[in-house]
Design a protein around this motif. Structure first.
Motif, mmCIF file in Angstrom:
data_model
loop_
_atom_site.group_PDB
_atom_site.id
_atom_site.type_symbol
_atom_site.label_atom_id
_atom_site.label_comp_id
_atom_site.label_asym_id
_atom_site.label_seq_id
_atom_site.Cartn_x
_atom_site.Cartn_y
_atom_site.Cartn_z
ATOM 1 N N LYS A 14 39.010 18.531 78.144
ATOM 2 C CA LYS A 14 38.106 18.531 79.285
ATOM 3 C C LYS A 14 38.778 18.206 80.491
ATOM 4 C CE LYS A 14 34.086 16.963 76.516
ATOM 5 N NZ LYS A 14 32.972 15.797 76.286
ATOM 6 N N LYS A 15 40.123 17.440 80.552
ATOM 7 C CA LYS A 15 40.713 16.993 81.807
ATOM 8 C C LYS A 15 41.475 18.218 82.070
ATOM 9 C CE LYS A 15 40.486 12.077 80.933
ATOM 10 N NZ LYS A 15 41.501 10.755 80.814
ATOM 11 N N GLU A 16 41.301 19.427 81.461
ATOM 12 C CA GLU A 16 41.961 20.723 81.832
ATOM 13 C C GLU A 16 43.537 20.604 81.460
ATOM 14 O OE1 GLU A 16 41.014 22.399 85.462
ATOM 15 O OE2 GLU A 16 38.681 22.007 85.068
ATOM 16 N N ARG A 17 43.703 19.929 80.540
ATOM 17 C CA ARG A 17 45.222 19.810 80.137
ATOM 18 C C ARG A 17 45.781 20.972 79.438
ATOM 19 N NH1 ARG A 17 47.409 13.717 80.050
ATOM 20 N NH2 ARG A 17 45.825 13.059 81.471
ATOM 21 N N ASP A 18 46.772 21.193 79.252
ATOM 22 C CA ASP A 18 47.683 22.245 78.925
ATOM 23 C C ASP A 18 47.280 22.199 77.008
ATOM 24 O OD1 ASP A 18 49.085 24.849 78.424
ATOM 25 O OD2 ASP A 18 50.777 23.777 77.859
ATOM 26 N N CYS A 19 46.814 23.216 76.644
ATOM 27 C CA CYS A 19 46.533 23.460 75.023
ATOM 28 C C CYS A 19 47.717 23.015 74.438
ATOM 29 C CB CYS A 19 46.102 24.677 74.872
ATOM 30 S SG CYS A 19 45.542 24.990 73.021
ATOM 31 N N LYS A 20 48.912 23.683 74.691
ATOM 32 C CA LYS A 20 50.151 22.984 73.935
ATOM 33 C C LYS A 20 50.620 21.806 74.097
ATOM 34 C CE LYS A 20 55.054 24.262 74.090
ATOM 35 N NZ LYS A 20 56.140 24.841 74.737
ATOM 36 N N ASN A 21 50.161 21.112 75.199
ATOM 37 C CA ASN A 21 50.341 19.812 75.250
ATOM 38 C C ASN A 21 49.480 18.764 74.067
ATOM 39 O OD1 ASN A 21 52.335 19.880 76.910
ATOM 40 N ND2 ASN A 21 51.225 19.551 78.768
ATOM 41 N N VAL A 22 48.220 19.117 74.317
ATOM 42 C CA VAL A 22 47.167 18.698 73.409
ATOM 43 C C VAL A 22 47.428 18.959 71.843
ATOM 44 C CG1 VAL A 22 44.848 18.795 72.392
ATOM 45 C CG2 VAL A 22 45.207 18.833 75.062
ATOM 46 N N VAL A 23 48.088 19.935 71.640
ATOM 47 C CA VAL A 23 48.357 20.285 70.161
ATOM 48 C C VAL A 23 49.536 19.443 69.899
ATOM 49 C CG1 VAL A 23 49.378 21.972 68.481
ATOM 50 C CG2 VAL A 23 47.031 22.483 70.049
ATOM 51 N N THR A 24 50.493 19.384 70.740
ATOM 52 C CA THR A 24 51.728 18.499 70.614
ATOM 53 C C THR A 24 51.260 16.965 70.159
ATOM 54 O OG1 THR A 24 53.066 19.989 72.011
ATOM 55 C CG2 THR A 24 53.889 17.869 71.302
ATOM 56 N N GLN A 25 50.678 16.459 71.074
ATOM 57 C CA GLN A 25 50.067 15.196 70.925
ATOM 58 C C GLN A 25 49.223 14.860 69.692
ATOM 59 O OE1 GLN A 25 50.849 12.310 72.778
ATOM 60 N NE2 GLN A 25 52.297 13.791 73.773
ATOM 61 N N LEU A 26 48.411 15.889 69.086
ATOM 62 C CA LEU A 26 47.865 15.758 68.059
ATOM 63 C C LEU A 26 48.698 15.760 66.549
ATOM 64 C CD1 LEU A 26 44.659 17.898 68.693
ATOM 65 C CD2 LEU A 26 44.879 15.448 68.445
ATOM 66 N N SER A 27 49.782 16.521 66.873
ATOM 67 C CA SER A 27 50.722 16.847 65.678
ATOM 68 C C SER A 27 51.428 15.483 65.554
ATOM 69 C CB SER A 27 51.690 17.752 65.989
ATOM 70 O OG SER A 27 50.993 19.254 65.987
ATOM 71 N N ALA A 28 51.791 14.769 66.796
ATOM 72 C CA ALA A 28 52.727 13.654 66.844
ATOM 73 C C ALA A 28 51.697 12.347 66.029
ATOM 74 C CB ALA A 28 52.729 13.092 68.030
ATOM 75 N N ILE A 29 50.240 12.499 66.517
ATOM 76 C CA ILE A 29 49.413 11.464 65.898
ATOM 77 C C ILE A 29 49.435 11.744 64.429
ATOM 78 C CG2 ILE A 29 47.046 10.747 65.830
ATOM 79 C CD1 ILE A 29 46.706 11.505 68.712
ATOM 80 N N ARG A 30 48.949 12.895 63.860
ATOM 81 C CA ARG A 30 49.174 13.172 62.589
ATOM 82 C C ARG A 30 50.461 12.698 61.839
ATOM 83 N NH1 ARG A 30 47.747 19.150 60.599
ATOM 84 N NH2 ARG A 30 48.967 19.625 62.267
ATOM 85 N N SER A 31 51.631 13.095 62.331
ATOM 86 C CA SER A 31 52.848 12.772 61.781
ATOM 87 C C SER A 31 53.175 11.081 61.796
ATOM 88 C CB SER A 31 54.036 13.136 62.706
ATOM 89 O OG SER A 31 55.058 12.614 62.138
ATOM 90 N N ALA A 32 52.380 10.254 62.711
ATOM 91 C CA ALA A 32 52.449 8.765 62.789
ATOM 92 C C ALA A 32 51.586 8.395 61.642
ATOM 93 C CB ALA A 32 52.005 8.245 63.836
ATOM 94 N N VAL A 33 50.282 9.072 61.366
ATOM 95 C CA VAL A 33 49.400 8.399 60.394
ATOM 96 C C VAL A 33 49.982 8.848 59.158
ATOM 97 C CG1 VAL A 33 47.284 8.850 59.290
ATOM 98 C CG2 VAL A 33 47.467 8.473 61.737
ATOM 99 N N ASP A 34 50.653 10.032 58.914
ATOM 100 C CA ASP A 34 51.239 10.311 57.593
ATOM 101 C C ASP A 34 52.564 9.270 57.189
ATOM 102 O OD1 ASP A 34 49.700 12.554 57.290
ATOM 103 O OD2 ASP A 34 51.156 13.869 57.935
ATOM 104 N N ARG A 35 53.140 8.892 58.064
ATOM 105 C CA ARG A 35 54.329 7.939 57.895
ATOM 106 C C ARG A 35 53.821 6.479 57.467
ATOM 107 N NH1 ARG A 35 56.400 10.316 62.666
ATOM 108 N NH2 ARG A 35 55.850 8.347 63.791
ATOM 109 N N THR A 36 52.568 6.311 58.169
ATOM 110 C CA THR A 36 52.007 5.006 57.925
ATOM 111 C C THR A 36 51.295 4.884 56.543
ATOM 112 O OG1 THR A 36 51.364 4.586 60.194
ATOM 113 C CG2 THR A 36 50.215 3.387 58.560
ATOM 114 N N ILE A 37 50.760 6.012 56.038
ATOM 115 C CA ILE A 37 50.165 6.145 54.860
ATOM 116 C C ILE A 37 51.616 6.067 53.604
ATOM 117 C CG2 ILE A 37 49.051 7.801 52.871
ATOM 118 C CD1 ILE A 37 47.397 8.875 55.387
#
Length: 62
Positions: A2-25
């Motif tokens: 919604k803040k008109e961020r670059d799609c690539k940056n959004v996907v990169t951040q989401l991937s980082a979140i998923r990776s952090a959650v996987d490591r926590t699990i």
């Protein structure tokens, strides 16, 4: 997005979140299986079922 961020940056951040959650699990499962195996050993029980359950938990989290 919604803040008109670059799609690539959004996907990169989401991937980082998923990776952090996987490591926590993984850390939680490892800590739990370690404790369970120690209990099994102290009770003179086989540990193979405990290891299998831990593997099942990890696979479900993927």
């Amino acid at each position: 997005m919604k803040k008109e961020r670059d799609c690539k940056n959004v996907v990169t951040q989401l991937s980082a979140i998923r990776s952090a959650v996987d490591r926590t699990i993984a850390a939680v499962v490892v800590k739990n299986v370690e404790e369970c195996i120690r209990k099994d050993i102290m009770a003179d029980k086989p540990t193979n079922e405990t290891v299998k359950q831990a593997m099942d938990l990890l696979l479900k989290s993927r």
